[in-house]
Design an enzyme around this catalytic site. Sequence first.
Site, short mmCIF file in Angstrom:
data_model
loop_
_atom_site.label_atom_id
_atom_site.label_comp_id
_atom_site.label_asym_id
_atom_site.label_seq_id
_atom_site.Cartn_x
_atom_site.Cartn_y
_atom_site.Cartn_z
N HIS A 18 0.85 -1.21 0.00
CA HIS A 18 0.00 0.00 0.00
C HIS A 18 0.88 1.26 0.00
O HIS A 18 0.60 2.22 -0.72
CB HIS A 18 -0.88 0.05 1.26
CG HIS A 18 -1.90 -1.03 1.38
ND1 HIS A 18 -1.93 -1.91 2.44
CD2 HIS A 18 -2.95 -1.37 0.58
CE1 HIS A 18 -2.96 -2.74 2.30
NE2 HIS A 18 -3.58 -2.44 1.18
N LYS A 42 -15.94 -8.13 6.48
CA LYS A 42 -14.66 -8.45 7.13
C LYS A 42 -14.76 -8.21 8.62
O LYS A 42 -15.50 -7.33 9.07
CB LYS A 42 -13.57 -7.53 6.56
CG LYS A 42 -13.11 -7.92 5.18
CD LYS A 42 -11.91 -7.10 4.74
CE LYS A 42 -11.26 -7.73 3.52
NZ LYS A 42 -10.16 -6.90 3.00
N ARG A 91 -4.08 -5.95 -7.60
CA ARG A 91 -2.90 -6.83 -7.55
C ARG A 91 -2.85 -7.81 -8.71
O ARG A 91 -1.80 -8.16 -9.21
CB ARG A 91 -2.89 -7.62 -6.23
CG ARG A 91 -2.67 -6.74 -5.02
CD ARG A 91 -3.01 -7.46 -3.76
NE ARG A 91 -4.43 -7.82 -3.74
CZ ARG A 91 -5.01 -8.56 -2.82
NH1 ARG A 91 -4.28 -9.03 -1.83
NH2 ARG A 91 -6.30 -8.82 -2.87
N SER A 129 -3.24 -8.05 3.70
CA SER A 129 -3.25 -7.81 5.14
C SER A 129 -3.52 -9.12 5.89
O SER A 129 -2.98 -9.36 6.98
CB SER A 129 -4.31 -6.77 5.49
OG SER A 129 -4.00 -5.56 4.81
N1 COA Z 1 -0.39 -4.19 -1.16
C1 COA Z 1 -0.77 -5.10 -0.26
N2 COA Z 1 -2.02 -5.54 -0.12
C2 COA Z 1 -2.93 -5.02 -0.96
C3 COA Z 1 -2.62 -4.08 -1.93
C4 COA Z 1 -1.28 -3.66 -2.01
N3 COA Z 1 -0.88 -2.76 -2.91
N4 COA Z 1 -3.73 -3.76 -2.59
C5 COA Z 1 -4.72 -4.48 -2.06
N5 COA Z 1 -4.23 -5.24 -1.06
C6 COA Z 1 -4.95 -6.21 -0.24
C7 COA Z 1 -5.37 -5.68 1.09
O1 COA Z 1 -4.35 -5.86 2.05
C8 COA Z 1 -6.59 -6.54 1.37
O2 COA Z 1 -6.16 -7.74 1.97
P1 COA Z 1 -7.15 -8.55 2.96
O3 COA Z 1 -8.35 -8.94 2.12
O4 COA Z 1 -6.33 -9.69 3.39
O5 COA Z 1 -7.54 -7.60 4.07
C9 COA Z 1 -7.16 -6.85 -0.02
O6 COA Z 1 -6.14 -6.50 -0.92
C10 COA Z 1 -8.34 -6.01 -0.42
O7 COA Z 1 -8.44 -4.98 0.47
P2 COA Z 1 -8.89 -3.52 0.27
O8 COA Z 1 -8.31 -2.92 -0.96
O9 COA Z 1 -8.59 -2.83 1.52
O10 COA Z 1 -10.40 -3.73 -0.01
P3 COA Z 1 -11.49 -4.15 1.03
O11 COA Z 1 -12.38 -5.08 0.29
O12 COA Z 1 -10.94 -4.61 2.33
O13 COA Z 1 -12.14 -2.74 1.34
C11 COA Z 1 -13.70 -0.99 1.18
C12 COA Z 1 -13.14 -2.27 0.58
C13 COA Z 1 -13.57 -0.93 2.70
C14 COA Z 1 -12.98 0.20 0.60
C15 COA Z 1 -15.17 -1.02 0.74
O14 COA Z 1 -15.82 -2.11 1.33
C16 COA Z 1 -15.91 0.24 1.11
O15 COA Z 1 -15.88 1.20 0.35
N6 COA Z 1 -16.55 0.25 2.30
C17 COA Z 1 -17.34 1.35 2.76
C18 COA Z 1 -18.82 0.94 2.79
C19 COA Z 1 -19.38 0.99 1.38
O16 COA Z 1 -19.57 2.04 0.78
N7 COA Z 1 -19.65 -0.20 0.84
C20 COA Z 1 -20.13 -0.32 -0.52
C21 COA Z 1 -18.97 -0.26 -1.46
S1 COA Z 1 -19.50 -0.31 -3.13
#
Ligand code: COA
Length: 163
Positions: A18, A42, A91, A129
């Site tokens: 990140h 999550k 990714r 993560s």
């Molecule tokens: N390096 C390392 N890890 C990476 C990465 C990078 N460059 N890019 C993505 N990842 C990993 C993250 O660590 C994460 O790993 P995990 O699943 O083991 O935790 C995974 O990719 C995806 O994570 P992230 O990009 O954080 O997405 P998410 O699905 O956890 O989060 C939200 C999505 C929180 C942004 C989304 O649910 C949201 O907008 N929530 C707000 C409520 C809402 O509006 N919901 C409707 C959305 S349409």
Amino acid sequence: MSKTAIYTGSFDPITTGHVDIVQRVHGLFDSFTIVVAYSSFKSYLFSIEERAELIRECFKGNSRIQVDCCKGLLAQYIRDNNVNLIIRGARSVSDFENELSMSNANKDTSPDCETLLAFTRSKYQHYSSRIVKEIALNGGDVSQYVPGHVQQALKQKYNSTKG
Ligand code: COA
């Protein structure tokens, strides 16, 4: 129109993958905020404030990078803060479908807001993560995956949960 971008994610916790994305892209925008959000699907090790604090520590020398929390719908945050760009890290091809759905859902309610994908550098492609937490929980070395202060925070968290 000024380019107000947010980089959204769970960041539970932030990884060097990140950090790399932030360092590469933040300079392209007039305003850049990392927004820590909740996914309803999550369960989190760190609270939203803890996740934000760990991110602030990563970029404390750079006043161009802001950190904020979104405790509800991202669409509402976008409207409240006049955001016109959402940055998401991708990714591999397996991330694509989910990103497309989220982008379209956000566009339903905020038609003027675009989602841009920033590709993760190949050496970080397998990072997540969850993997970091799993290694840390079992006493492994996560120094290549997360900054030093995050490593310490993981140690503290897992020591306190072991009681
Ligand atoms: N390096 C390392 N890890 C990476 C990465 C990078 N460059 N890019 C993505 N990842 C990993 C993250 O660590 C994460 O790993 P995990 O699943 O083991 O935790 C995974 O990719 C995806 O994570 P992230 O990009 O954080 O997405 P998410 O699905 O956890 O989060 C939200 C999505 C929180 C942004 C989304 O649910 C949201 O907008 N929530 C707000 C409520 C809402 O509006 N919901 C409707 C959305 S349409």
